[in-house]
Design an enzyme around this catalytic site. Sequence first.
Site, PDB file in Angstrom:
ATOM      1  N   ASP A   1      52.122 -21.483  48.535  1.00 35.97           N
ATOM      2  CA  ASP A   1      51.912 -22.772  47.898  1.00 35.97           C
ATOM      3  C   ASP A   1      50.432 -23.143  48.080  1.00 35.97           C
ATOM      4  OD1 ASP A   1      52.221 -25.165  46.590  1.00 35.97           O
ATOM      5  OD2 ASP A   1      54.109 -25.661  47.555  1.00 35.97           O
TER       6      ASP A   1
HETATM    7  C1  NOJ Z   1      52.192 -27.704  45.312  1.00 33.53           C
HETATM    8  C2  NOJ Z   1      53.650 -27.732  45.032  1.00 33.53           C
HETATM    9  O1  NOJ Z   1      54.368 -27.756  46.247  1.00 33.53           O
HETATM   10  C3  NOJ Z   1      54.146 -26.557  44.211  1.00 33.53           C
HETATM   11  O2  NOJ Z   1      55.475 -26.780  43.861  1.00 33.53           O
HETATM   12  C4  NOJ Z   1      53.281 -26.359  43.014  1.00 33.53           C
HETATM   13  O3  NOJ Z   1      53.768 -25.297  42.228  1.00 33.53           O
HETATM   14  C5  NOJ Z   1      51.872 -26.101  43.489  1.00 33.53           C
HETATM   15  N1  NOJ Z   1      51.390 -27.247  44.235  1.00 33.53           N
HETATM   16  C6  NOJ Z   1      50.919 -25.818  42.359  1.00 33.53           C
HETATM   17  O4  NOJ Z   1      50.626 -26.964  41.661  1.00 33.53           O
END
Ligand code: NOJ
Length: 715
Positions: A273
């Site tokens: 993430d």
């Molecule tokens: C953080 C989020 O937790 C995740 O779900 C997302 O895909 C990513 N950022 C990218 O934006």
Amino acid sequence: MPTPNFDKPIENLLTQLSTREKIGQLFQEKAECEDREDLRARIRAGEIGSLILASTPFAGNETQITLSVEDLNELQRIAIEESPHGIPLIYGRDIIHGCRTVMPVPLGQACSWDESLVRECSAAAAKEASARGVHWTFSPMIDISRDPRWGRVVEGYGEDPFLVGRLGAAAVEGYQGDQLHSMKQNGHLIACAKHFIGYGASEGGRDYNTTEITEHTLRNVYMPPFRKALEHGCLTTMSSFNELNGEPPSGSHRLLTELLKEELGFAGMIVSDWAAVTELIAHGIAANNSEAARIAINAGLDMEMVSRAFLESLEDLLETEAVSLERLDDAVRRVLRIKFCFGLFDDPYTAIRPEALEITPKARSLARRAAAETSILLKNEGSTLPLSPTAGKTLLTGPLLNVQKPLLGTWAMDGRGADACAYLTAFTDAWGPEKILTHETALMDQGLSIAHHHALNGVDQIVVFVGEDSSRGGEHYSVSDLSLPPGQVEYVEQLAAVGLPLIVVVTAGRPLLIERILRCANAVLYSFHGGIEAGRGVLDALTGSTEPRGRLPITFPRATGQIPIYYGRKNTGRPWSNAYVEQLPSPLLPFGFGLSYTSFECTELTLANERISNTSDSIRASVHVRNTGERSGHALIQIYGHDPVSSLSRPIRFLCAYQWVELSPGENKDVIVPIPVNRLGFYDRNGSFVVEPGEFILYAGLDSNAKLHARLRVD
Ligand code: NOJ
């Protein structure tokens, strides 16, 4: 879905790449960079493997960068023509519930209990996103979420492992299609099952927080949806932000390599993430980026999103042998395989088709049907609904009556508020201004005085739109109290006191506390943020021109203090003991609940075989159901299992099958529901999946409180 074999070209490339280029393949940069020239230079040097088309860390509720197809093609051209080995970039973006055509939020889609609807919505989203040059979506989110305070409850499919797994797998199929080699030309996207793992169990519903999950619960509750998504061919997964039992998954060999890659056999690529590698420092398991990079790559992480620990440190770590070349190459192979599978080497660019960036009538009509069908009818006293335009004059009021953007829900990066049909617009277009009286002020007492006045003056019914803005949910936005925003419940109660039939439409991104609303309103319809067609869709549901078929994918509590409350809980040693001194132990509305404009009755559950061997294929359950009302409608037959004695305690009930059936008035049917025996199984003390011999009870009915039951022996 068989994965084509690209071993030869991958191995061939691997022998040519420098270490720096290999590390570049493992880095996902954000598209919004301060220095554009520098971005181009790094692509040219082969130091970037992927771009995330986003600007900020919690992109769901903020305006994000949108690169044109021309811009993306130009960056791709640099990668192909000017980087040393011409490896194409892969473009990722959060396409979560639609793209320009925003569909209902995932929690709303889950109310359909319908894989085909979820598949269609995901395929439509993929088509639009792919025309914009996106290759890879960070969806579906298949975290089990049992805490509606958590803002991200809206992004998932609810509380139940079986339902979440089924719907998550359907989303994967919708995004990826069924022909891997032609994904790109057919307008599909690579899917990403996220967040691996346990993120939904964040303490107190506070986003990014600590999770403590036993091995037993991890395997039986949080893992099954991932297993299912992978079985359905999901090509990538994302490691989560949370720390789990002291170990953030992004740095856990046990979770990423032993569980995901080895035990679940995941051959695809794991992306972290956003900055989750560097965040290992804040978690307190790494002192600096170098340690974070070592821990993450050795744990089995393949690509780092946005933070630069791999970029900064992997060369040194290879030199000191803290990271092996073998692991580096394995990660690079996984990234390259995704690029080959998706066809990027053959066809790296996106055709410029301005018309494909517009909303098509087909997509709009799917969004409308989805918004209508996923609305949940929670109360309908004396057939207040369906509404009829001939019923006289209707007062429309409430803070959500004439809003657009809040209907889109979180993660609508490519959606536009202006595309959304407000509830007021839907009514005015359909019924004409003479049939309605509107009151859209934020001042509730003014609304009330109008209601009072018109009760005496020709208004026949009131429809009030309450709920929450999408910015009260999503990533980074949790609440400590599930009440509606201040004043709304009081307003509804005062409208009820006017004495006209009162219909309440609640629009939200989570279960809110609606006991008082249910008590005073004549009818209540709940809609999780419905997307651009929320207005017309909800009107269709209110008038019955489309049947509202929503059933709750998550339990509705009476009070915030009851959380966590979910149907698949365990028995205690004292099941008769009251949970609270001042509150009922039961939830307000059970999982699986939802009314219809007709009524159904399940009167008999029979099993074709009351003894079955552990290895037999399926139990054949037959449920006798009758439409006891006056309209045609769809009943959702739900079957829950209970295992009274097993080596580890099992939930009071677990969903093991569901099936929709359509019945005309008075019609009755024996609905045959096949239940594979393994739906009765669980992961035991050794982590092995077992169906333990013994007695089981199956319950059948229309929600998780189903009463009909039958016993079954598994030998
Ligand atoms: C953080 C989020 O937790 C995740 O779900 C997302 O895909 C990513 N950022 C990218 O934006």
